[in-house]
Write a protein that holds these residues in place. Structure first.
Motif, PDB file in Angstrom:
ATOM      1  N   HIS A 111      31.814  41.808  52.890  1.00 34.05           N
ATOM      2  CA  HIS A 111      32.603  43.028  52.717  1.00 34.05           C
ATOM      3  C   HIS A 111      34.091  42.693  52.676  1.00 34.05           C
ATOM      4  CE1 HIS A 111      29.276  46.061  54.128  1.00 34.05           C
ATOM      5  NE2 HIS A 111      28.977  45.421  53.010  1.00 34.05           N
ATOM      6  N   GLY A 112      34.756  42.660  53.824  1.00 35.14           N
ATOM      7  CA  GLY A 112      36.194  42.432  53.840  1.00 35.14           C
ATOM      8  C   GLY A 112      36.577  41.004  53.497  1.00 35.14           C
ATOM      9  N   VAL A 113      37.747  40.853  52.886  1.00 35.67           N
ATOM     10  CA  VAL A 113      38.270  39.532  52.557  1.00 35.67           C
ATOM     11  C   VAL A 113      39.789  39.548  52.698  1.00 35.67           C
ATOM     12  CG1 VAL A 113      38.353  40.135  50.090  1.00 35.67           C
ATOM     13  CG2 VAL A 113      38.395  37.728  50.771  1.00 35.67           C
ATOM     14  N   THR A 114      40.347  38.444  53.159  1.00 34.86           N
ATOM     15  CA  THR A 114      41.791  38.294  53.254  1.00 34.86           C
ATOM     16  C   THR A 114      42.154  36.860  52.935  1.00 34.86           C
ATOM     17  OG1 THR A 114      43.728  38.781  54.636  1.00 34.86           O
ATOM     18  CG2 THR A 114      41.895  37.665  55.695  1.00 34.86           C
ATOM     19  N   ILE A 115      43.428  36.626  52.624  1.00 34.08           N
ATOM     20  CA  ILE A 115      43.909  35.306  52.240  1.00 34.08           C
ATOM     21  C   ILE A 115      45.053  34.917  53.168  1.00 34.08           C
ATOM     22  CG2 ILE A 115      44.896  33.916  50.368  1.00 34.08           C
ATOM     23  CD1 ILE A 115      43.658  35.863  48.380  1.00 34.08           C
ATOM     24  N   SER A 116      45.055  33.656  53.605  1.00 37.37           N
ATOM     25  CA  SER A 116      46.127  33.178  54.468  1.00 37.37           C
ATOM     26  C   SER A 116      47.459  33.208  53.731  1.00 37.37           C
ATOM     27  CB  SER A 116      45.827  31.745  54.949  1.00 37.37           C
ATOM     28  OG  SER A 116      45.731  30.866  53.845  1.00 37.37           O
ATOM     29  N   ARG A 117      48.524  33.249  54.512  1.00 37.17           N
ATOM     30  CA  ARG A 117      49.856  33.392  53.927  1.00 37.17           C
ATOM     31  C   ARG A 117      50.215  32.221  53.013  1.00 37.17           C
ATOM     32  NH1 ARG A 117      54.844  35.301  57.624  1.00 37.17           N
ATOM     33  NH2 ARG A 117      53.572  37.194  57.543  1.00 37.17           N
ATOM     34  N   ASP A 118      49.713  31.019  53.302  1.00 38.75           N
ATOM     35  CA  ASP A 118      50.006  29.873  52.440  1.00 38.75           C
ATOM     36  C   ASP A 118      49.093  29.811  51.229  1.00 38.75           C
ATOM     37  OD1 ASP A 118      47.583  29.034  53.488  1.00 38.75           O
ATOM     38  OD2 ASP A 118      48.408  27.349  54.613  1.00 38.75           O
ATOM     39  N   GLY A 119      48.144  30.744  51.142  1.00 37.95           N
ATOM     40  CA  GLY A 119      47.268  30.818  49.988  1.00 37.95           C
ATOM     41  C   GLY A 119      46.200  29.753  49.916  1.00 37.95           C
ATOM     42  N   ARG A 120      46.014  29.000  50.999  1.00 35.97           N
ATOM     43  CA  ARG A 120      45.082  27.867  50.954  1.00 35.97           C
ATOM     44  C   ARG A 120      43.671  28.227  51.387  1.00 35.97           C
ATOM     45  NH1 ARG A 120      47.841  22.689  53.684  1.00 35.97           N
ATOM     46  NH2 ARG A 120      45.936  21.764  52.858  1.00 35.97           N
ATOM     47  N   ARG A 121      43.521  29.336  52.124  1.00 39.41           N
ATOM     48  CA  ARG A 121      42.182  29.693  52.608  1.00 39.41           C
ATOM     49  C   ARG A 121      41.956  31.197  52.516  1.00 39.41           C
ATOM     50  NH1 ARG A 121      43.246  25.252  55.990  1.00 39.41           N
ATOM     51  NH2 ARG A 121      41.583  23.694  55.912  1.00 39.41           N
ATOM     52  N   ALA A 122      40.700  31.544  52.288  1.00 38.21           N
ATOM     53  CA  ALA A 122      40.275  32.941  52.331  1.00 38.21           C
ATOM     54  C   ALA A 122      39.262  33.094  53.444  1.00 38.21           C
ATOM     55  CB  ALA A 122      39.667  33.359  50.998  1.00 38.21           C
ATOM     56  N   VAL A 169      37.317  38.824  45.082  1.00 40.11           N
ATOM     57  CA  VAL A 169      36.492  40.024  45.167  1.00 40.11           C
ATOM     58  C   VAL A 169      35.154  39.661  45.797  1.00 40.11           C
ATOM     59  CG1 VAL A 169      35.558  41.979  43.891  1.00 40.11           C
ATOM     60  CG2 VAL A 169      37.555  40.759  42.993  1.00 40.11           C
ATOM     61  N   THR A 170      34.750  40.399  46.830  1.00 39.74           N
ATOM     62  CA  THR A 170      33.446  40.147  47.447  1.00 39.74           C
ATOM     63  C   THR A 170      32.349  40.893  46.700  1.00 39.74           C
ATOM     64  OG1 THR A 170      33.767  41.955  49.047  1.00 39.74           O
ATOM     65  CG2 THR A 170      34.423  39.747  49.740  1.00 39.74           C
ATOM     66  N   MET A 171      31.182  40.244  46.592  1.00 41.29           N
ATOM     67  CA  MET A 171      30.009  40.799  45.913  1.00 41.29           C
ATOM     68  C   MET A 171      28.856  40.855  46.914  1.00 41.29           C
ATOM     69  SD  MET A 171      30.750  41.158  42.605  1.00 41.29           S
ATOM     70  CE  MET A 171      32.347  40.922  41.846  1.00 41.29           C
ATOM     71  N   ASN A 219      33.115  44.920  46.495  1.00 37.92           N
ATOM     72  CA  ASN A 219      33.383  45.659  47.735  1.00 37.92           C
ATOM     73  C   ASN A 219      34.805  45.390  48.199  1.00 37.92           C
ATOM     74  OD1 ASN A 219      33.435  45.900  50.862  1.00 37.92           O
ATOM     75  ND2 ASN A 219      31.657  47.099  50.251  1.00 37.92           N
ATOM     76  N   GLY A 220      35.045  44.197  48.755  1.00 35.57           N
ATOM     77  CA  GLY A 220      36.372  43.854  49.239  1.00 35.57           C
ATOM     78  C   GLY A 220      37.237  43.237  48.160  1.00 35.57           C
TER      79      GLY A 220
END
Length: 868
Positions: A842-853, A812-814, A799-800
């Motif tokens: 559904h939706g997913v995003t990643i922090s700018r430092d790449g350490r957390r989703a 990728v979200t399942m 989905n996301g």
């Protein structure tokens, strides 16, 4: 975010040590009745038991076929066949075994024993082949995972190194903090971690140089430590803090804490490192916890998510409640004065007053700007209370009762009181103040206008401290620290009655908003008592709260009580209906005072160990937007959030500084399903599923520009990269591309996907990724040729989709699997195991430092935070 406790696995007896099979399917647990229990990790079902008579620490051979179990009462180690679930033999050690470690080749078991020695067992013959003597108690042992690597032995205040080829001690023991109880080695063998409960520290040793590189403070009494299979994290069982401290092994800094219901004693990790188990040292259960993610409720049917550039806030569209939930990702810390000890919040929630006992001041904090706006000198300040109307704060200490006018932010009156006055409370009508005299065992009743003592002090008991008044002002409750009871002062007659309480050293009290119950914190027994004000009697059992309670406060609805644990560095959340601790929130060191904001969304905690105030978000801030919000985009400066309102045909704009709408919604019409900002953020592109258009909005003017871009179909996802926009249409199975400068469609639509759910671009713009729900795959598109150059098979329907800032991984979200999958775009493959999140992610995003989703879980009304 306040996380609920993870699940528990009920057992018949208290658990001790744990081990997990190499395939991760079986969990082995020693119980205090001498039984070894086998559990299926898929459903935590007991699949077998072995009665050993005595069972303590355990160690599993790398092939999973043999389990070695310490038997302290027989000075031996039992050997168990895990396949047959049967006892094999006993190996005599000659002294009490304390800890076990198996070498990576499975040929040797090293046994730390009470006789200041380590015994070495040959697993082929199950016999002791040698004993290595020390000059101190060997209380911990850990083997390097590297073949032929050394074994590390925790002594009283040092770590010794054993060469496993010769079974001789290498050099001199490495000095560390005292009382090492747990030792773990990183997968590459380069780092050694030693947990020291006596010093409340985690010592980090460089294996090559055999020197200490860091000593990290823990919350209190760390008893075990494990390193994740990838070596990126260390997990420390912290018994007093009641949870797991997660340490980043690269930066050697604390990432977060995982709160547990019971005090953890021993740990085990699954082979993929995504799930952990902790034995509860004082309870008959295990605690299973996710190692990489935690989840909290945010609102009805969350769909999309965006994180601010600084990573401190997350916006989640909640389509079921027509709101955007603005979530703090971590507690804020505001500097106060030396010895921050107590805190009170004004009724309008605009200011917090913090008593600093060491500095002899009261700090005034602007809660909106979260900054200090004033300091009021109050020498000897020890306790404070705020009048219900918020116009005055009363402070006792230094032999004075000082009155602070909150409008003027200065002391406007003083009254001599006993030197050791330790508690203060104000009547609901603001006409009286009650001050406890710790030495004389009395309460002073003081009128506020004029400021004067009324009559003579009232005797209430031995060493009175905390004091609280019922909402009707008719009863005053006083905690008598040394007389094991609570005094009740009649507000009219000033007559006193005593209620005996079961806890030791009651030293503070709080009255529920309805006045029907009083919660008493007993610092001498780590417990909370509950008094029924109708019957003036204690009801129910003691509520156990580990870590020496400091302060207590009720929520306005009376459903929750918040109790600080000074030694544990947490706030305990108590459900007043079940009278159980439902959550623990990590704050700063030595937390004492606690207060809630009037809207009940924030908790303020005074941390005397760091001279700060922790601001904890109890629930997200909801911002009312248009109907059925389904998408959100944040500007790079984090000041604006744009929200697609699919039900009302609008785009709402949120001012993130004020967390409120910035003007009227922008009418775009149709069914806006997705949005994306241009690279310079001067344009907002809105995909309209009703008309097959992409509508262009001028972000400076908040107006629609010119004719829309016609892409056809029912566009439901959009991504902008450079001068191109990619628009996915799941209905027609296409992805259209248009030039953001001219609005002209570029080439023919990409038709390789069956049902493109989401589209995302690599940071360098060279690749575009399409999550294809029709083929359970991610398609890789060359942005120059607009041709599919690769396909990544997924374990379920996606989905996301989100791309990490460095472009090295896709998330990728399942929805059907309730998981988040990590994809390596270089090798076009899924890496690692799927990460469990909430229902229908559904939706997913990643922090700018790449350490957390951050993942929006539509079916469970929650947001999952995933450590990457």
């Amino acid at each position: 975010m306040i996380d609920a406790f993870p699940a528990v696995v009920a057992l018949d007896h208290r658990p001790g040590a744990l081990a997990i099979s190499p395939d991760g399917r079986s969990l082995y647990v020693s119980l205090d009745d001498g039984t070894l229990v086998f559990l299926d990790t898929s459903d935590n079902r007991v699949t077998g038991t072995v009665a050993l008579g005595d069972a303590d620490v355990v160690a599993l051979t790398p092939d999973g076929r043999r389990l070695y179990v310490a038997s302290p009462t027989t000075n031996a180690v039992h050997v168990v066949d895990t396949a047959a679930k049967a006892f094999v033999r006993t190996v005599a050690i000659g002294a009490r075994p304390i800890e076990l470690a198996v070498t990576p080749d499975g040929r040797r078991v090293y046994v730390a024993q009470a006789a200041e020695a380590v015994s070495v067992i040959d697993t082929a013959a199950d016999t002791v082949i040698r004993t290595i003597a020390f000059h101190d108690s060997a209380i911990a042992v850990g083997a390097s995972p590297v073949p032929g690597g050394p074994v590390y032995v925790g002594l009283g205040s040092a770590v010794a190194v054993i060469d496993t080829a010769t079974d001789t001690v290498v050099g001199t023991p490495i000095p560390v903090a005292s009382g090492i109880q747990g030792v773990a080695v990183s997968p590459d063998g380069r780092m050694v971690f030693a947990a020291g409960p006596e010093s409340n520290t985690l010592t980090v040793i460089d294996a090559a140089s055999r020197t200490v590189t860091a000593t990290l403070p823990m919350g209190g009494f760390p008893t075990d430590v494990l390193v994740s299979p990838d070596g990126r994290r260390a997990y420390v069982a912290d018994a007093f803090a009641g949870g797991i401290v997660v340490v980043d092994t690269a930066s050697l800094s604390e990432l977060r804490r995982i709160a547990l219901r019971g005090a953890p004693l021993r740990l085990a990790l699954t082979p993929d490192g995504q799930r952990g188990y902790a034995s509860a040292s004082e309870d008959k259960f295990l605690q299973a916890f996710p190692t990489l993610s935690h989840t909290a409720t945010v609102g009805a049917r969350p769909e999309a998510v965006a994180v601010s550039p600084d990573g401190r806030r997350v916006c989640v569209t909640c389509s079921g409640s027509d709101t955007v939930a603005v979530v703090r990702t971590q507690p804020e810390q505001i500097a106060a004065g030396a010895g921050a000890q107590a805190v009170a919040v004004t009724p309008d929630g605009q200011q917090a007053y913090v008593l600093n006992s060491d500095a002899g001041t009261v700090t005034v904090v602007d809660t909106q700007g979260e900054s200090v706006v004033g300091t009021v000198p109050v020498p000897g300040a020890f306790a404070l209370a705020m009048a219900r109307d918020g116009r005055h704060v009363y402070v006792v200490g230094g032999g004075l009762l000082s009155v602070i006018d909150t409008g003027m932010r200065q002391v406007t009156g003083t009254l001599p009181v006993p030197q050791i006055a330790q508690g203060v409370a104000v009547s609901p009508d603001g006409t009286r103040v009650f001050v406890t005299d710790f030495t004389a065992g009395t309460v002073l009743v003081i009128t506020t206008s004029p400021l004067a003592v009324l009559g003579t002090p009232v005797a209430v008991g031995d060493r009175p401290k905390g004091v609280a008044v019922t909402p009707d002002g008719r009863q005053i409750y006083i905690a008598n620290t040394h007389s094991q009871g609570v005094a009740v002062l009649d507000g009219i007659s000033l007559q006193v009655s005593i209620i005996g309480t079961p806890g030791r050293d009651p030293d503070d009290v709080a009255v529920s908003p309805d006045g029907r119950t009083v919660y008493v914190i007993n610092s001498g027994s780590d417990s909370v008592s509950v008094i029924d004000t109708n019957t003036r009697s204690v009801v129910g059992e003691l509520i156990m709260v580990r870590g020496r309670e400091g302060g207590v406060a009720f929520g306005d609805d009376g459903r929750q009580v918040f109790v600080t644990a000074v030694d544990s560095g947490v706030v305990n959340v108590i459900d007043t209906t079940t009278r159980t601790v439902t959550a623990k929130v990590p704050v700063g060191p030595l937390p004492w005072g606690v207060a809630l904001s009037p809207d009940q969304r924030r908790l303020y905690v005074a941390n005397s160990g760091s001279d700060t105030i922790s601001v904890i978000e109890i629930s997200p801030t909801p911002v009312r937007v248009g109907s059925k919000p389904v998408a959100v985009a944040l500007t790079t400066d984090g000041r604006r959030a744009y929200v697609a309102d699919s039900g009302s045909g609008t785009v709402s704009v949120i001012d993130m500084t004020t967390t409120a709408l910035a003007g009227a919604p922008i009418t775009v019409g149709g069914l806006p399903r997705a949005i994306a900002l241009s690279h310079d953020e001067k344009r907002l592109y809105v995909a309209d599923s009703a008309t097959g258009h992409v509508i262009v909005v001028d972000t400076a003017m908040s107006t629609v520009l010119g004719p829309p871009v016609e892409v056809g179909g029912t566009p439901s996802a959009i991504a902008v990269s450079g001068t191109r926009a990619y628009v996915a249409d799941a209905g027609s199975g296409t992805v259209s591309v248009f030039d953001t400068g001219t609005g002209a469609v570029v080439g023919e639509p990409i038709t390789d996907a069956l049902a493109p759910a989401t589209v995302a671009a690599a940071p360098d713009g060279a690749r575009v990724y399409i999550a294809d729900a029709g083929s359970d795959a991610v398609l890789v598109v060359d942005s120059d040729t607009l041709t599919v150059t690769g396909r990544i098979a997924l374990p379920g329907t996606p989905n996301g989709l989100a791309v990490s800032p460095d472009g090295r991984r896709l998330l990728v979200t399942m929805p059907a699997l309730k998981t988040l999958v990590t994809v390596d775009p270089a090798s076009l493959s899924v890496i690692g195991s799927p990460i469990p999140v909430g229902g229908a992610p559904h939706g997913v995003t990643i922090s700018r430092d790449g350490r957390r989703a951050y993942v929006a879980n539509a079916a469970s009304d929650s947001l999952s935070v995933v450590d990457l």
